[in-house]
Design a protein around this motif. Sequence first.
Motif, PDB file in Angstrom:
ATOM      1  N   THR A  41      -3.833   2.539 -11.114  1.00  9.36           N
ATOM      2  CA  THR A  41      -2.114   1.962 -11.590  1.00  9.36           C
ATOM      3  C   THR A  41      -2.538   1.354  -9.736  1.00  9.36           C
ATOM      4  O   THR A  41      -1.697   0.744  -9.254  1.00  9.36           O
ATOM      5  CB  THR A  41      -1.094   2.592 -11.647  1.00  9.36           C
ATOM      6  N   ASN A  42      -2.534   1.837  -8.627  1.00 12.33           N
ATOM      7  CA  ASN A  42      -2.237   1.683  -7.168  1.00 12.33           C
ATOM      8  C   ASN A  42      -3.970   0.914  -6.957  1.00 12.33           C
ATOM      9  O   ASN A  42      -4.090   0.507  -5.589  1.00 12.33           O
ATOM     10  CB  ASN A  42      -2.051   2.658  -6.616  1.00 12.33           C
ATOM     11  N   GLN A  43      -4.898   0.322  -7.957  1.00  8.25           N
ATOM     12  CA  GLN A  43      -5.713  -0.123  -7.308  1.00  8.25           C
ATOM     13  C   GLN A  43      -6.864   0.874  -6.877  1.00  8.25           C
ATOM     14  O   GLN A  43      -7.667  -0.511  -5.742  1.00  8.25           O
ATOM     15  CB  GLN A  43      -5.725  -2.033  -6.653  1.00  8.25           C
ATOM     16  N   PHE A  44      -6.629   1.746  -6.387  1.00  5.89           N
ATOM     17  CA  PHE A  44      -8.091   2.554  -6.102  1.00  5.89           C
ATOM     18  C   PHE A  44      -8.460   2.762  -7.537  1.00  5.89           C
ATOM     19  O   PHE A  44      -8.210   2.493  -8.470  1.00  5.89           O
ATOM     20  CB  PHE A  44      -7.335   3.512  -5.442  1.00  5.89           C
ATOM     21  N   PRO A  45     -10.056   2.842  -6.781  1.00  2.00           N
ATOM     22  CA  PRO A  45     -10.775   3.149  -7.862  1.00  2.00           C
ATOM     23  C   PRO A  45     -10.211   4.876  -8.592  1.00  2.00           C
ATOM     24  O   PRO A  45     -10.385   5.310  -7.688  1.00  2.00           O
ATOM     25  CB  PRO A  45     -12.247   3.875  -7.240  1.00  2.00           C
ATOM     26  N   ILE A  46     -10.694   4.932  -9.950  1.00  2.00           N
ATOM     27  CA  ILE A  46     -11.188   6.272 -10.709  1.00  2.00           C
ATOM     28  C   ILE A  46     -12.388   6.387 -11.186  1.00  2.00           C
ATOM     29  O   ILE A  46     -12.674   5.344 -11.677  1.00  2.00           O
ATOM     30  CB  ILE A  46     -10.393   5.937 -12.406  1.00  2.00           C
ATOM     31  N   GLN A  47     -12.544   7.265 -10.943  1.00  2.00           N
ATOM     32  CA  GLN A  47     -14.525   7.482  -9.577  1.00  2.00           C
ATOM     33  C   GLN A  47     -14.449   8.697 -10.229  1.00  2.00           C
ATOM     34  O   GLN A  47     -13.812   9.829  -9.926  1.00  2.00           O
ATOM     35  CB  GLN A  47     -15.170   6.852  -9.783  1.00  2.00           C
ATOM     36  N   ASP A  48     -16.017   9.558  -9.769  1.00  2.00           N
ATOM     37  CA  ASP A  48     -16.385  10.923  -9.879  1.00  2.00           C
ATOM     38  C   ASP A  48     -17.276  11.285  -8.595  1.00  2.00           C
ATOM     39  O   ASP A  48     -17.275   9.620  -7.766  1.00  2.00           O
ATOM     40  CB  ASP A  48     -17.481  10.823 -10.777  1.00  2.00           C
ATOM     41  N   THR A  63      -6.284   4.394   3.688  1.00  2.74           N
ATOM     42  CA  THR A  63      -5.678   5.933   4.478  1.00  2.74           C
ATOM     43  C   THR A  63      -4.052   5.796   2.879  1.00  2.74           C
ATOM     44  O   THR A  63      -4.433   4.895   1.546  1.00  2.74           O
ATOM     45  CB  THR A  63      -4.725   4.888   5.052  1.00  2.74           C
ATOM     46  N   SER A  64      -3.423   6.978   2.649  1.00  2.00           N
ATOM     47  CA  SER A  64      -2.850   6.933   1.950  1.00  2.00           C
ATOM     48  C   SER A  64      -1.249   6.286   1.756  1.00  2.00           C
ATOM     49  O   SER A  64      -1.008   5.901   0.765  1.00  2.00           O
ATOM     50  CB  SER A  64      -2.180   8.886   2.435  1.00  2.00           C
ATOM     51  N   THR A  65      -0.899   5.662   2.894  1.00  2.00           N
ATOM     52  CA  THR A  65       0.064   5.185   2.723  1.00  2.00           C
ATOM     53  C   THR A  65      -0.622   3.705   1.848  1.00  2.00           C
ATOM     54  O   THR A  65       0.256   2.917   1.018  1.00  2.00           O
ATOM     55  CB  THR A  65       0.874   3.602   3.882  1.00  2.00           C
ATOM     56  N   VAL A  66      -2.012   2.576   1.628  1.00  2.00           N
ATOM     57  CA  VAL A  66      -1.650   1.558   1.076  1.00  2.00           C
ATOM     58  C   VAL A  66      -2.034   2.346  -0.150  1.00  2.00           C
ATOM     59  O   VAL A  66      -1.982   1.127  -1.133  1.00  2.00           O
ATOM     60  CB  VAL A  66      -2.356   0.940   1.691  1.00  2.00           C
ATOM     61  N   ALA A  67      -2.357   3.716  -0.486  1.00  2.00           N
ATOM     62  CA  ALA A  67      -2.684   3.976  -1.824  1.00  2.00           C
ATOM     63  C   ALA A  67      -0.859   4.604  -2.964  1.00  2.00           C
ATOM     64  O   ALA A  67      -1.326   4.926  -3.561  1.00  2.00           O
ATOM     65  CB  ALA A  67      -4.320   5.485  -1.517  1.00  2.00           C
ATOM     66  N   GLY A  68       0.010   4.792  -1.634  1.00  2.00           N
ATOM     67  CA  GLY A  68       1.010   5.173  -2.421  1.00  2.00           C
ATOM     68  C   GLY A  68       2.004   3.877  -1.963  1.00  2.00           C
ATOM     69  O   GLY A  68       2.415   2.834  -2.200  1.00  2.00           O
ATOM     70  N   ARG A  69       3.136   4.838  -1.044  1.00  2.00           N
ATOM     71  CA  ARG A  69       4.317   3.642  -1.110  1.00  2.00           C
ATOM     72  C   ARG A  69       4.285   2.921  -0.919  1.00  2.00           C
ATOM     73  O   ARG A  69       4.982   1.178  -1.135  1.00  2.00           O
ATOM     74  CB  ARG A  69       5.614   4.548  -0.586  1.00  2.00           C
ATOM     75  N   ARG A  70       2.959   2.320   0.427  1.00  2.00           N
ATOM     76  CA  ARG A  70       3.230   1.180   0.252  1.00  2.00           C
ATOM     77  C   ARG A  70       2.293   0.031   0.080  1.00  2.00           C
ATOM     78  O   ARG A  70       1.327  -1.292   0.573  1.00  2.00           O
ATOM     79  CB  ARG A  70       2.956   0.923   2.860  1.00  2.00           C
ATOM     80  N   CYS A  71       2.023   0.136  -1.554  1.00  2.00           N
ATOM     81  CA  CYS A  71       0.720  -0.053  -1.902  1.00  2.00           C
ATOM     82  C   CYS A  71       1.018  -1.848  -2.212  1.00  2.00           C
ATOM     83  O   CYS A  71       2.305  -2.151  -2.019  1.00  2.00           O
ATOM     84  CB  CYS A  71       0.418   0.535  -3.274  1.00  2.00           C
ATOM     85  N   SER A  72       0.413  -2.428  -1.968  1.00  2.00           N
ATOM     86  CA  SER A  72      -0.181  -4.161  -2.438  1.00  2.00           C
ATOM     87  C   SER A  72      -0.895  -4.965  -3.951  1.00  2.00           C
ATOM     88  O   SER A  72      -1.609  -4.249  -4.067  1.00  2.00           O
ATOM     89  CB  SER A  72       0.047  -5.367  -1.730  1.00  2.00           C
ATOM     90  N   PRO A  73      -0.241  -5.482  -4.091  1.00  2.00           N
ATOM     91  CA  PRO A  73      -1.000  -6.335  -5.575  1.00  2.00           C
ATOM     92  C   PRO A  73      -2.376  -6.204  -5.029  1.00  2.00           C
ATOM     93  O   PRO A  73      -2.985  -6.904  -5.771  1.00  2.00           O
ATOM     94  CB  PRO A  73      -0.458  -7.055  -6.167  1.00  2.00           C
ATOM     95  N   TYR A  74      -2.352  -7.171  -3.610  1.00  2.00           N
ATOM     96  CA  TYR A  74      -2.816  -7.679  -3.275  1.00  2.00           C
ATOM     97  C   TYR A  74      -4.566  -7.286  -2.565  1.00  2.00           C
ATOM     98  O   TYR A  74      -4.844  -7.540  -1.705  1.00  2.00           O
ATOM     99  CB  TYR A  74      -2.842  -8.520  -2.110  1.00  2.00           C
ATOM    100  N   PHE A  75      -4.283  -6.121  -3.221  1.00  2.00           N
ATOM    101  CA  PHE A  75      -5.076  -4.758  -1.826  1.00  2.00           C
ATOM    102  C   PHE A  75      -5.336  -3.782  -3.055  1.00  2.00           C
ATOM    103  O   PHE A  75      -5.436  -3.246  -3.571  1.00  2.00           O
ATOM    104  CB  PHE A  75      -4.535  -3.751  -1.104  1.00  2.00           C
TER     105      PHE A  75
END
Lengths: 306, 394
Positions: free
Chosen positions: B351-358, B131-143
Motif C-alpha cells: 500500500t505504500n508503493q514499496f515492493p513486497i518481495q523475498d 528511507t523510512s519516512t517516504v515508506a511511512g508517514r511522508r509517503c506519496s502517491p507519486y513515489f
Amino acid sequence: MDTTLLLVQLLNGLQLGVLLFLVAAGLTLVFGIMDFINLAHGVQYMVGAYLGVVFLALTGSFLLTIPLVLVGSFLIAVVLEHLVFRKLYRASHLSQVLATVGVLLFITELVEIIFGPQLYQIPIPAFLDGAVPLTDTLQYPVYRLVVIGLGLMLAVALWLAVSKTRLGALVRAGATDAEMVSALGVDVERLFLFVFAFGGMLAGFAGLVAAPIVAVEAHMGNQVLILCFVVIVIGGIGSIEGAFLGALIVALVDTLGRTFTTDIMKLLVDPSAATTIGPALASMLIYLLMAVVLFFKPRGLYPAKA
Amino acid sequence: MTSSRKILAIATAAVCAVGLAAAPARAQEDPVKIGFLATMSGPPGIIGKHLYDGFMLAINQAKAEAGGRPIEVIAVDDELKPDLAVAKAQELIERDEVDFVAGIVFSNILMAVFRPITESETFLIGGNAGTSTVAGRRCSPYFFSTSYQNDQVHAVMGKYAEDQGYKKVVLLAPNYQAGRDSVAGFNSEYTGNVVDTIYVPLNTLDFSAELARIASAEPDALFTFMPGGMGVALVKQFRQAGLADKVVFLSTFTVDEATMMATKDDALGLYGSAQWAANLPAEGNAEFVSSFKETYGYQPALYAAQGFDMGLLILSAINAVDGDLSDKAAVRKAIAAADFKSIRGDFKFNTNQFPIQDFYLTQAVKTEDGDYVMNAVETVFEDAADSYASECKM
C-alpha cells in the motif's frame, strides 16, 4: 583489554605512522624549504597507487613494480613542478592554496576519466602473504610488519641523508634561510626541484605500499593529506625528525584512541551514551592533540628553524 | 478591418481545429521523457553506473519505445549534493517537462528531491534509496520504489544471525545516520549478545585497530555495513588479519559485484543480503545477466538489477495506458499493477508503493568463467513487507 591487544594496536599505530611519515616527509620539506603549501601532495600518494596497479598489470611482479613506481612518481613530480608549482613559489599562501587545490581537482578528475569510478586493488605479493600468530586469537599480517620495517629503514636513511650529507646540509640550510643559500652560490631552483620530486617519490611509494591494504581510488590521497598536515604542524614544519615524531604520535593517538576511547567512556557514562560519544571523541583526538601542542609549542615539537 | 479580422479569426480557429485534430496523433510521436537522476561521479558513482546501465538495458531492449511512443532518457548526475540534486530535479520537471524521474542512489538525495518532484505530480521511481519516512508517514502517491526500505536489508542479516543461533556478535558501522540505521536494522531481528558495537569515522580505510578488537572479542559473527572503498579495505584486512576462517562475516552493501572488482579472492565465502542475485531462477534473469555482461563488459550488481526492473516497470506502465500519460490516476494505477516480469521473481507493490518481495542470504563466489558474483544461498524472508507501510496514509 590485555597486553597482546595493546601490542597489536601499537604495531598498527606504528604501521600507520611510517606510512604517514613517508607522505609527510615530502610535505614538510617542501613547506619548510620553499615556504610552499602544496595541497596537491596527496595526489602523489594516489598516483603512486595507480602507477602500482598499472605496472603490476604490465610486469606481473611486485618487486619490479617498486622501482618503476619510484621512477614514475619522481618524473610526475618533476613535470608538475615545471608546469605549475615553479610559478607559485613567490606567490602568496592563498594563491598557492587555490592553485594547488586546482591541481588536486584536475588530477583526481583526470584519473577518474582514465580509470573510471571502479575500485582497483593490488594483491599482497605471495611471498609476504601470511600472518604471524601472537596468541590463539590474535595474529599479525606479515605484510604490515614488512611495511613497518621498510618505513623505519627509510626514515633512518632519510635522517642520515639530511643530517650527514652535503646535499642534506643544503636542504637544512635552505629550510633555515633560502636567500642566504642562494647568495652563497647554490642553484636553489635545482635544489627545490630535487626536494620536490624526492618528496613526490616518497609519497608515491607510500601509495604503493598502502595499496594492498586499502582500496585504490581517485580520492584516496585527500584523507592522508589532512592527517599529514596535522603531522607536520605537530612535528614542526621543515624538519624530518619532526615529521617522524609527529607521524608516530598522530598514528598512535589515532589508533589507540579508536580502540580504547569507547571503553574508557563506558567507565564514565552509561554504555549507550558511550557508544555515541566515544567514536566522536576518538576522531577528534588528534586535532585536540594538535591544539594542545600548538598552545605550548607554537612552532611544533621539533621545529627546523632555530 | 472587421472583415479581415473575421478572416483572421476564422483562420486561427481553423488552424486550431486542425491542430486539435492533429494533437492526439502528435502526442503519439512526441517522446515520453524520463529524467534519470543519480549519483554518477566520485567514488560512489559506481552504484549510479550499475543503476543506469541496468535501466538503459531495459529501455534499449524495448528499442526505446513503449505505448507507441519513442522514449527519451535525460540522464543527470547529482554529484551526491542534495542542493544540486534539487536544482537538477527542477530543471527536469520545468524545462524538460519529463513524465517520470527515475534513479536516486542515496537517501539524503531522495529526501531532498522527494517533495519538489512528487508535489509537481511527476512520478518518481526510486531505484535504490528507501528511507523510512517516504515508506511511512511522508509517503506519496507519486513515489514508487523498485528496491526496498533500507531497514529490511540489515534486518535480513539480523534474522539470519538469530536463526543460526550465533551467541556473540560484533557490529561495525560508519559513524553517520545510515550506519546507525544499519545497527538498528540488525538489532530489530537479533536477540543474542551484541558484545561490541564499533563506530568508525566515515571514509575510514584502515581497520587494523577495529579488527584487533574484534579478534580479541572472539565473536561467532561480525555484522557490518561498509559501502564502497571502506568495504574493500575492510574485506581485504579482515582476510589479512586471519579472521575470515574464524568469524562469520555478515554484511550489507559491502560485498557486491562492484567492490569485488577490487577485493577479488579476499571476498570469497563472505555473506551479504539482497533481494536479487545473479543465480535466482526467475524468468529472464539469466538472460539479463548475460546480456548485461555482453553489453557493458562487467558483472551486474543488485543495483543494476534494480535499474533493470525500474526500466521494465516504467515501460509496462506506458504500455498499459497506450502512451497516454495525461490521466495521472490511470498512470498511477498502471504502475501500481507492477505488470512486468521482475528478474528477482515475485514482485508486487504494498500500500505504500514499496515492493513486497523475498530477501536472500547471498555469498561471494567465483564462477567457472572467473567472474566474482554474489549468489543467493538461502531465503531469509518470504514476501516481506516493510514495517512502515501502516504509517502511510494515501
